[in-house]
Design a protein around this motif. Structure first.
Motif, PDB file in Angstrom:
ATOM      1  N   THR A  74      66.827  -8.817  52.371  1.00  0.00           N
ATOM      2  CA  THR A  74      65.683  -8.151  51.929  1.00  0.00           C
ATOM      3  C   THR A  74      65.596  -8.877  50.894  1.00  0.00           C
ATOM      4  N   GLU A  75      65.078  -8.164  49.269  1.00  0.00           N
ATOM      5  CA  GLU A  75      65.418  -8.650  48.288  1.00  0.00           C
ATOM      6  C   GLU A  75      66.847  -8.978  47.679  1.00  0.00           C
ATOM      7  N   ALA A  76      67.796  -9.092  48.712  1.00  0.00           N
ATOM      8  CA  ALA A  76      69.135  -9.437  48.331  1.00  0.00           C
ATOM      9  C   ALA A  76      69.766  -8.995  49.485  1.00  0.00           C
ATOM     10  N   PRO A  77      70.822  -9.923  49.686  1.00  0.00           N
ATOM     11  CA  PRO A  77      71.634 -10.016  51.296  1.00  0.00           C
ATOM     12  C   PRO A  77      72.194  -8.832  51.147  1.00  0.00           C
ATOM     13  N   ALA A  78      72.654  -8.029  50.625  1.00  0.00           N
ATOM     14  CA  ALA A  78      73.478  -6.457  50.532  1.00  0.00           C
ATOM     15  C   ALA A  78      72.462  -5.383  49.096  1.00  0.00           C
TER      16      ALA A  78
ATOM     17  N   GLY B  51      67.860 -19.331  41.225  1.00  0.00           N
ATOM     18  CA  GLY B  51      69.090 -20.032  42.409  1.00  0.00           C
ATOM     19  C   GLY B  51      69.627 -18.730  43.235  1.00  0.00           C
ATOM     20  N   ALA B  52      69.423 -17.024  42.849  1.00  0.00           N
ATOM     21  CA  ALA B  52      69.515 -16.370  44.311  1.00  0.00           C
ATOM     22  C   ALA B  52      69.337 -17.068  45.530  1.00  0.00           C
ATOM     23  N   GLN B  53      69.956 -16.305  46.662  1.00  0.00           N
ATOM     24  CA  GLN B  53      69.995 -16.612  48.362  1.00  0.00           C
ATOM     25  C   GLN B  53      68.421 -16.637  48.216  1.00  0.00           C
ATOM     26  N   VAL B  54      68.055 -16.719  49.327  1.00  0.00           N
ATOM     27  CA  VAL B  54      66.419 -17.010  49.095  1.00  0.00           C
ATOM     28  C   VAL B  54      66.053 -16.057  50.226  1.00  0.00           C
ATOM     29  N   ARG B  55      65.498 -14.940  50.023  1.00  0.00           N
ATOM     30  CA  ARG B  55      64.922 -14.056  50.950  1.00  0.00           C
ATOM     31  C   ARG B  55      63.964 -14.429  51.907  1.00  0.00           C
TER      32      ARG B  55
ATOM     33  N   GLU C 219      64.746  -2.262  45.061  1.00  0.00           N
ATOM     34  CA  GLU C 219      64.156  -3.969  44.929  1.00  0.00           C
ATOM     35  C   GLU C 219      62.833  -3.941  45.909  1.00  0.00           C
ATOM     36  N   ASN C 220      63.650  -3.207  46.503  1.00  0.00           N
ATOM     37  CA  ASN C 220      62.446  -3.550  47.844  1.00  0.00           C
ATOM     38  C   ASN C 220      60.367  -2.802  48.208  1.00  0.00           C
ATOM     39  N   ALA C 221      60.804  -2.981  47.100  1.00  0.00           N
ATOM     40  CA  ALA C 221      59.042  -2.335  46.701  1.00  0.00           C
ATOM     41  C   ALA C 221      58.775  -1.658  45.355  1.00  0.00           C
ATOM     42  N   THR C 222      58.172  -3.280  44.489  1.00  0.00           N
ATOM     43  CA  THR C 222      57.744  -2.505  43.444  1.00  0.00           C
ATOM     44  C   THR C 222      56.565  -2.916  42.989  1.00  0.00           C
ATOM     45  N   HIS C 223      56.066  -3.025  41.821  1.00  0.00           N
ATOM     46  CA  HIS C 223      54.292  -3.535  41.914  1.00  0.00           C
ATOM     47  C   HIS C 223      54.738  -4.574  41.619  1.00  0.00           C
ATOM     48  N   THR C 224      54.945  -5.751  41.568  1.00  0.00           N
ATOM     49  CA  THR C 224      54.563  -6.841  42.127  1.00  0.00           C
ATOM     50  C   THR C 224      55.003  -7.216  43.332  1.00  0.00           C
ATOM     51  N   MET C 225      54.227  -8.806  43.744  1.00  0.00           N
ATOM     52  CA  MET C 225      55.424  -9.717  45.029  1.00  0.00           C
ATOM     53  C   MET C 225      56.666 -10.168  43.998  1.00  0.00           C
ATOM     54  N   HIS C 226      57.244  -9.563  44.504  1.00  0.00           N
ATOM     55  CA  HIS C 226      58.997 -10.278  44.206  1.00  0.00           C
ATOM     56  C   HIS C 226      58.698 -11.794  44.936  1.00  0.00           C
ATOM     57  N   ASN C 227      59.648 -12.878  43.762  1.00  0.00           N
ATOM     58  CA  ASN C 227      59.815 -14.321  44.402  1.00  0.00           C
ATOM     59  C   ASN C 227      60.340 -14.215  46.025  1.00  0.00           C
ATOM     60  N   LEU C 228      59.727 -15.000  46.531  1.00  0.00           N
ATOM     61  CA  LEU C 228      60.975 -15.252  47.772  1.00  0.00           C
ATOM     62  C   LEU C 228      62.192 -16.248  47.017  1.00  0.00           C
TER      63      LEU C 228
ATOM     64  N   TYR D 194      75.207   1.326  43.537  1.00  0.00           N
ATOM     65  CA  TYR D 194      74.864   0.334  43.311  1.00  0.00           C
ATOM     66  C   TYR D 194      74.220   0.079  44.848  1.00  0.00           C
ATOM     67  N   THR D 195      72.194  -0.250  44.452  1.00  0.00           N
ATOM     68  CA  THR D 195      71.126  -0.529  45.156  1.00  0.00           C
ATOM     69  C   THR D 195      71.898  -1.529  45.841  1.00  0.00           C
ATOM     70  N   HIS D 196      72.445  -2.272  44.874  1.00  0.00           N
ATOM     71  CA  HIS D 196      72.112  -3.949  45.750  1.00  0.00           C
ATOM     72  C   HIS D 196      72.918  -4.713  44.828  1.00  0.00           C
ATOM     73  N   SER D 197      73.453  -6.341  44.923  1.00  0.00           N
ATOM     74  CA  SER D 197      74.280  -6.936  44.601  1.00  0.00           C
ATOM     75  C   SER D 197      74.109  -8.218  43.656  1.00  0.00           C
ATOM     76  N   HIS D 198      73.088  -7.524  42.815  1.00  0.00           N
ATOM     77  CA  HIS D 198      71.995  -8.480  42.199  1.00  0.00           C
ATOM     78  C   HIS D 198      72.709  -7.929  40.659  1.00  0.00           C
ATOM     79  N   VAL D 199      72.833  -8.917  39.474  1.00  0.00           N
ATOM     80  CA  VAL D 199      73.836  -8.979  38.364  1.00  0.00           C
ATOM     81  C   VAL D 199      72.860  -7.089  36.813  1.00  0.00           C
ATOM     82  N   ASP D 200      71.552  -7.150  37.876  1.00  0.00           N
ATOM     83  CA  ASP D 200      70.839  -6.649  36.381  1.00  0.00           C
ATOM     84  C   ASP D 200      71.465  -4.551  37.324  1.00  0.00           C
ATOM     85  N   HIS D 201      72.304  -4.205  38.361  1.00  0.00           N
ATOM     86  CA  HIS D 201      71.940  -3.679  38.994  1.00  0.00           C
ATOM     87  C   HIS D 201      73.097  -2.765  39.265  1.00  0.00           C
TER      88      HIS D 201
END
Length: 542
Positions: free
Chosen positions: A293-297, A327-331, A313-322, A159-166
């Motif tokens: 960064t994009e996720a707390p872990a 309601g995810a934690q503020v990056r 998810e730290n470098a994707t082809h878009t400007m990721h929201n902060l 698992y790269t990080h703690s978001h559900v889509d991963h």
């Protein structure tokens, strides 16, 4: 119109704003998005059914309008950048990212909001980020097996990080074995993964799921008049969410940073403090933790044998929201840019291919370094602008749009232009805001809130409408009878000030349900009124 549930034609204002967007700079994105395609989704599979057999977990046919459309000709209701991004993320199937000898890296894209990556190990398959739902992971693995005829078991999951889509589809990898997960399965995740996954998807799960309905619009009809895309992908699947808990935590007591004396030439890159080297099913892997960064872990990692870098998810082809609407934690953009700098310095010169948990890969050292450096500069820019605006006295809802003027090398259309200013002012904890997650409340700038006329970047509905009940009056300072600071008697409809004046002090009185302490001899004595003083001394109990 009240009660309208069908599509609504875009207003002239929206169409005009879409036409004003500059042409998108040329790039190799469409070439890269199609590179390495081995097999598209089966033609007889228009959708992935949910486990209950009554619903659709994922639709392929619903996005045919994107695949059939022209990249340079977007429909009037659709922002040109969203149209282009939707077409790129609609390229679905099994892709080969990199191969050397008996080692290879594959990706299944277009089966969910995220990508599922498969690395061939010595005894089985290493699966990275098994999508968001049981059903989509099941069908993604089936596509890999049917195409490559590789029937070896799953030997490890990362698992790269703690978001559900991963991680949500983790148990779907074992649907072919009646959900029997091997006891010896190695599951890796960054330290803190389980804590944050539970916090986001269980403790705040109902609220975040409700807000995600607005953010991803997964249940809207797929069309130019409905749901087109979600930036990071087409949308999120609506199947069953599962989780196989990690058994190995990178950064935990059992996996500590590799010491220089233990560093080996098989890792290719020079030793640096803070790197975690492991061998998973015969595959050397070097991990870089990127918390906050994009996720707390979260963590990036590098495959030395293939000179391939996974950027999570730290470098994707878009400007990721902060500040995520769901309601995810503020990056933290400052930490984000710092870890991207560290990734460039650590892996850049030794990387020939780069992939992430969303979108398509990149190839070539120079292209990868430029891409990661631009991403780093973008998040650093947002952090710096947030500080500048905070120091100038702006708040999240009253930020100017001037902060969207990024340097010429960045994309200047669509998502980037639309979200730079709000992201900049919500990227610091002191200015983080909240969103109702409702499409009925369009975003507005401060000028629209202070004036009866909408500014050039806001829809006409953002203008404050005059009302007899909300007439402007002169601010007449008055003083409360109880003392304290002056208050304003205006009835203006402007938002109230965030500063709250302290309430005046009142003399303490004894609660009505309590009794003063008295001795037995004074039982017939009259009681003292609450708040009054008495000169008689009450004898102490013996």
């Amino acid at each position: 119109m009240a009660g309208t549930t069908g599509p609504i034609e875009p207003s002239a204002f929206i169409q005009d704003r879409n036409r004003q967007i500059n042409s998108i700079p040329p790039s190799d994105d469409f070439t890269d998005a199609n590179r390495g395609l081995l097999a598209p989704p089966p033609s007889d599979l228009p959708f992935i059914p949910a486990k209950n057999g009554r619903e659709v977990a994922w639709s392929f046919a619903g996005y045919d309008f994107l695949r059939d459309g022209e990249p340079e000709t977007n429909p009037d209701p659709v922002n040109p950048s969203l149209w282009r991004q939707g077409q790129l993320t609609a390229v679905a199937g099994l892709f080969q990212v990199m191969a050397a000898g008996n080692r290879a890296i594959y990706q299944v894209r277009g089966y969910d909001l995220s990508n599922m990556t498969i690395v061939t190990g010595d005894t089985g398959l290493i699966v990275i980020d098994p999508l968001a739902s049981y059903e989509t992971a099941q069908y993604a693995l089936k596509l890999y097996r049917d195409t490559t005829e590789d029937q070896r078991p799953i030997s490890a999951v990362i698992y790269t990080h703690s978001h559900v889509d991963h991680f949500g589809g983790s148990r779907g990898l074992f649907a072919e074995k009646n959900d029997d997960v091997p006891a010896e399965l190695a599951v890796y995740a960054p330290i803190g993964f389980l804590e944050h996954a539970i916090s986001e998807n269980v403790l705040a799960g109902p609220a975040m799921a409700r807000r995600a309905e607005y953010m991803y619009a997964a249940k809207l009809d797929k069309s130019p008049m409905g749901q087109v895309g979600a930036g990071l992908g087409l949308t999120i699947s609506t199947g069953e969410v599962t989780l196989i808990p990690p058994r190995h935590y990178v950064g935990g007591p059992a996996i500590q940073p590799t010491q220089q004396k233990d560093w080996s030439s098989q890792y290719v890159i020079p030793w640096r403090p803070g790197l975690y080297a492991r061998t998973i099913d015969g595959v050397p892997v070097v991990f870089q933790l990127t918390p906050g960064t994009e996720a707390p872990a979260e963590m990036n990692f590098y495959f030395p044998e293939l000179k391939t870098l996974c950027m999570a998810e730290n470098a994707t082809h878009t400007m990721h929201n902060l500040l995520s609407l769901r309601g995810a934690q503020v990056r933290d953009p400052h930490a984000w840019s710092k870890y991207l700098t560290e990734a460039v310095q650590t892996f850049g010169e030794y990387t020939e291919a780069e992939f992430a948990s969303h979108h398509w890969p990149r190839w070539g050292k120079d292209s990868i370094i430029e891409f990661l450096s631009n991403q780093r500069d973008m998040y650093s820019f947002l952090n710096d602008q947030a500080l500048r605006l905070i120091d100038a006295g702006y708040t999240g809802s009253r930020s100017p749009r001037s902060s969207s003027s990024c340097r010429a090398g960045w994309p200047s259309t669509g998502t980037t232009r639309a979200t730079t200013a709000p992201s900049a002012t919500t990227s610091r904890p002191s200015t983080s805001g909240t969103s109702a997650g409702s499409t009925a409340t369009p975003p507005t700038c401060g000028r629209s809130l202070r004036s009866r006329r909408a500014c050039s970047t806001c829809p006409p509905s953002a203008a404050r409408k005059p009302s007899s009940a909300r007439r402007r009056k002169r601010c007449r300072p008055t003083r409360r009878s109880t003392g304290g600071p002056p208050s304003c008697s205006t009835t203006s409809s402007s938002p109230p000030a965030t500063r709250i004046s302290p309430s005046p002090r009142r003399p303490w009185t004894r609660p009505s349900n309590s009794r003063p302490r008295r001795s037995p001899s004074s039982a017939t004595a009259p009681r003292t009124a609450p708040g009054a003083t008495s000169t008689s001394r009450v004898p102490r109990r013996s």
